[in-house]
Every structure is written in structure tokens, then in C-alpha cells.
Design a protein around this motif. Sequence first.
Motif, mmCIF file in Angstrom:
data_model
loop_
_atom_site.group_PDB
_atom_site.id
_atom_site.type_symbol
_atom_site.label_atom_id
_atom_site.label_comp_id
_atom_site.label_asym_id
_atom_site.label_seq_id
_atom_site.Cartn_x
_atom_site.Cartn_y
_atom_site.Cartn_z
ATOM 1 N N MET A 241 89.633 45.386 38.940
ATOM 2 C CA MET A 241 88.590 46.421 38.966
ATOM 3 C C MET A 241 87.418 45.959 39.818
ATOM 4 N N HIS A 242 86.999 44.701 39.670
ATOM 5 C CA HIS A 242 85.915 44.168 40.484
ATOM 6 C C HIS A 242 86.264 44.259 41.969
ATOM 7 N N LEU A 243 87.545 44.124 42.272
ATOM 8 C CA LEU A 243 88.009 44.192 43.652
ATOM 9 C C LEU A 243 88.025 45.631 44.175
ATOM 10 N N GLY A 244 87.875 46.594 43.270
ATOM 11 C CA GLY A 244 87.844 47.994 43.678
ATOM 12 C C GLY A 244 89.157 48.725 43.467
ATOM 13 N N LEU A 245 90.104 48.084 42.796
ATOM 14 C CA LEU A 245 91.382 48.716 42.513
ATOM 15 C C LEU A 245 91.320 49.432 41.164
ATOM 16 N N ARG B 63 93.209 35.751 47.133
ATOM 17 C CA ARG B 63 94.054 36.135 48.274
ATOM 18 C C ARG B 63 93.882 37.611 48.615
ATOM 19 N N LEU B 64 93.792 38.465 47.590
ATOM 20 C CA LEU B 64 93.564 39.893 47.837
ATOM 21 C C LEU B 64 92.214 40.126 48.509
ATOM 22 N N MET B 65 91.212 39.333 48.160
ATOM 23 C CA MET B 65 89.914 39.435 48.832
ATOM 24 C C MET B 65 90.065 39.139 50.311
ATOM 25 N N GLU B 66 90.856 38.120 50.644
ATOM 26 C CA GLU B 66 91.092 37.784 52.053
ATOM 27 C C GLU B 66 91.832 38.909 52.766
ATOM 28 N N ILE B 67 92.909 39.402 52.143
ATOM 29 C CA ILE B 67 93.738 40.437 52.772
ATOM 30 C C ILE B 67 92.931 41.709 53.010
ATOM 31 N N THR B 68 92.133 42.100 52.015
ATOM 32 C CA THR B 68 91.374 43.360 52.111
ATOM 33 C C THR B 68 90.005 43.165 52.754
ATOM 34 N N LYS B 69 89.692 41.920 53.146
ATOM 35 C CA LYS B 69 88.404 41.589 53.753
ATOM 36 C C LYS B 69 87.233 42.057 52.875
ATOM 37 N N THR B 70 87.345 41.746 51.594
ATOM 38 C CA THR B 70 86.319 42.084 50.616
ATOM 39 C C THR B 70 85.526 40.831 50.292
ATOM 40 N N ASP B 71 84.210 40.893 50.424
ATOM 41 C CA ASP B 71 83.422 39.707 50.090
ATOM 42 C C ASP B 71 82.911 39.791 48.651
ATOM 43 N N GLU B 72 82.410 38.674 48.187
ATOM 44 C CA GLU B 72 82.012 38.562 46.785
ATOM 45 C C GLU B 72 80.909 39.546 46.402
ATOM 46 N N SER B 73 80.064 39.937 47.349
ATOM 47 C CA SER B 73 78.993 40.878 47.024
ATOM 48 C C SER B 73 79.564 42.226 46.568
ATOM 49 N N ALA B 74 80.703 42.630 47.124
ATOM 50 C CA ALA B 74 81.338 43.885 46.695
ATOM 51 C C ALA B 74 81.816 43.770 45.245
ATOM 52 N N LEU B 75 82.331 42.604 44.886
ATOM 53 C CA LEU B 75 82.762 42.388 43.506
ATOM 54 C C LEU B 75 81.558 42.401 42.571
ATOM 55 N N LYS B 76 80.474 41.774 42.995
ATOM 56 C CA LYS B 76 79.271 41.741 42.157
ATOM 57 C C LYS B 76 78.729 43.132 41.892
ATOM 58 N N ASN B 77 78.868 44.037 42.868
ATOM 59 C CA ASN B 77 78.393 45.403 42.685
ATOM 60 C C ASN B 77 79.165 46.159 41.619
ATOM 61 N N ARG B 78 80.387 45.709 41.315
ATOM 62 C CA ARG B 78 81.202 46.358 40.277
ATOM 63 C C ARG B 78 81.166 45.581 38.959
ATOM 64 N N HIS B 79 80.467 44.482 38.943
ATOM 65 C CA HIS B 79 80.376 43.651 37.732
ATOM 66 C C HIS B 79 79.504 44.375 36.696
ATOM 67 N N ALA B 80 79.832 44.171 35.418
ATOM 68 C CA ALA B 80 79.056 44.813 34.349
ATOM 69 C C ALA B 80 77.574 44.498 34.499
ATOM 70 N N ASN B 81 76.732 45.518 34.321
ATOM 71 C CA ASN B 81 75.277 45.313 34.439
ATOM 72 C C ASN B 81 74.525 45.848 33.209
ATOM 73 N N ILE B 82 75.234 46.201 32.156
ATOM 74 C CA ILE B 82 74.569 46.674 30.939
ATOM 75 C C ILE B 82 74.905 45.797 29.741
ATOM 76 N N GLU B 83 75.159 44.515 30.026
ATOM 77 C CA GLU B 83 75.470 43.591 28.944
ATOM 78 C C GLU B 83 74.207 43.056 28.299
#
Length: 191
Positions: free
Chosen positions: A54-58, A171-191
Motif C-alpha cells: 500500500m505504501h508503494l501505491g499498490l 526491488r519494486l521501488m527500483e523497478i517502478t522508480k518510486t522513491d521513499e518520499s512517495a512511500l512516506k506520503n502514504r504512511h499513516a499520519n493519524i496515529e
Amino acid sequence: MMLLMASKIRSVANSLSADDVEGFLAEILKARRIYVMGAGRSGLVAKGFAMRLMHLGLQSYVVGETITPALQKGDLIIVFSGSGKTKTVADIAETGKEIGAHIGLITSNADSRIGKIADCKVIIETQRDDVRDDAAEFEIRQMLGDHKSFAPLGTLFETASMIFSDAVISRLMEITKTDESALKNRHANIE
């Protein structure tokens, strides 16, 4: 014990089939939706993997959760099961296959019930010797310095599976050229 476990996990990593891993990655990349499941501690590893997907956008879901949508033809079910034959998990995998889902299996037992229907498998080699009395045999092995089964009840499978699933995300981050900032944007923020 940590060093022994790390050594065993390195051995597991070295035994992985590159073709199996590539097939597993291809199934993930072509899936519209990904459902993950496992029982017990393997289920916890599966939930962590679903979160990272999910963090990866899938679109990823955990089988059995109340908000998991109906499975459809062409969806992917990823099963974490050391034995590959846990009844509840195998029943669900077979139902998913009947619906038309692809089945991905992370296991130690390629020829298992789930292994026979899986479209792709990654074999995490951690089969342990059959043991009649874990407690007694553990003490004897410790006295003799024999650490074959130093991790109880599938611990190596679960730990290796968790490390493998995190490596898949990298590896999926490399293949899809997704950087960590994109994952952080999907990380829970109401904890």
C-alpha cells in the motif's frame, strides 16, 4: 543466537531461485489488486507486506479484514505458509483459484496443497527435522552444541519471509522508480 539466525537467513537468501523471484515480482506488477494472507505469525508477516505494498501505491488487502473487497478474476492472492498446507489458508487459496485469482506462495514446501495450485512460488528453505518433543530435544541439542533447530516453531521461515518481503518492496521501488518520499506520503499520519 542472533548471529546463528543471521547466518541461517544468509543461507536462505543464497538458496532463493532468481527465476522464482522474478516470476513473483512479475505477478505483483501485473495484478490489479493484491490480497495477502497467512495464519499465525506468518499472517503477521503477510499484514506487514500488505502495508508496504500500500505504501508503494499498490491496491493491497489482507484476507479476512472487514474492509477487504470481493476477490475478482485476475486479482493476486499472496499466501505466506511455511507448510503450504494450513487448512484454513489452503481452503481460501483454493476458493480464490476457483474465482480466477492468481496464487503466489511463499513457503518451505513447494509440493504442498497450496503449492500444487500456485501460479508462482518462492521457496524459503527452512524445513526442520521432525521432532517428537521440542522441549527435551532442545535441551539435549544445547548440551551437545547442536543448534540445527535453535529457532522454535517456524521462526526462521517467518523471519526469512519478512526479510524477503521487505527486499521485494525495495526491488519494486527500483523497478517502478518510486522513491521513499512517495512511500512516506502514504504512511499513516493519524496515529
